[in-house]
Design an enzyme around this catalytic site. Sequence first.
Site, PDB file in Angstrom:
ATOM      1  N   GLY A   1       0.817  -1.214   0.000  1.00 19.37           N
ATOM      2  CA  GLY A   1       0.000   0.000   0.000  1.00 19.37           C
ATOM      3  C   GLY A   1       0.846   1.257   0.000  1.00 19.37           C
TER       4      GLY A   1
ATOM      5  N   HIS B   1       4.501   1.931  -8.250  1.00 17.17           N
ATOM      6  CA  HIS B   1       3.524   0.832  -8.265  1.00 17.17           C
ATOM      7  C   HIS B   1       2.635   0.920  -9.509  1.00 17.17           C
ATOM      8  CE1 HIS B   1       4.113   1.190  -3.739  1.00 17.17           C
ATOM      9  NE2 HIS B   1       4.439  -0.058  -3.983  1.00 17.17           N
TER      10      HIS B   1
END
Length: 281
Positions: free
Chosen positions: A29, A35
């Site tokens: 996260g 990402h």
Amino acid sequence: MYVFQYAADLSRYTSMAPHTSVGFVPTMGALHAGHLALIRRAVAAGDLATASIFVNPTQFNDPEDLRKYPRTPEADVSILAKAGCHAVLMPSVEEVYPAGGQSYEFSFGHLETVMEGAFRPGHFKGVAQVVARLLDMVRPQRLYMGQKDFQQTAIVAEMLRQLNSSTQLIVAETVRETDGLAMSSRNVRLSPEFRAAAPVIYQCLLDAKRLYPEMDAAAITARAMQKMESAGLRPEYFEIVDGRTLLPVGNPRQADFVVACTAAWAGDVRLIDNVVLRAAG
Ligand code: PAF
């Protein structure tokens, strides 16, 4: 985008959704452009793009680091959806590590004891354990990871080898801020002062790339450690290693795959980065 808490629901979805391959981006996260580049790469490859968000307790050797790890689940879900991700798994600790569940035993030799392994004992055992579990849950054809965690990618490649896995590991280039700082979930914790100082890490790595044809590894390392200290950072290591064995190379001109890797504290935030000095032929 579908959000699943249970692997069984994700697996029902992947068995029904039209696709020829599942691409998987494991994350903890606090997502950033690095990402997203991995998700976009999976989408561009035609994969059913899946991600996981799970802050894995078993890879934190320092409980304070685990406590302070940034957690931004709502923002993460919306970022993933915008990047074209098809499904995200957000499991609980009990779902990932059920009582009596399968335990994995890997032996990575010095791959897990040098550099990050020396400063974060047990870290890579935890990484391998969670990646093996997540692969079991997601069953992807392709696994996408970032080069910023160079040693982690070496560990995962070795883990896939030991598992005799058919999952293909794809390592994507590090995504950087405009001043060169490698994107990291930890960057949000940098004070303005240390955020301004942190790009020196990448400058030292670029210096190494410029200098290695003439200078030996020890001299490059001493210079980099000094430069980071002068900028107010506390470097833990700066090593020039063989990209396959991760063992130090004294004379970088003599190896065919050479990587400079470093870790440094910027205040109470630990940053890592690396640059390939010579790519494998
Ligand atoms: O690189 C990370 O964020 C983590 O180490 C990973 C691969 C998601 C495993 O928890």
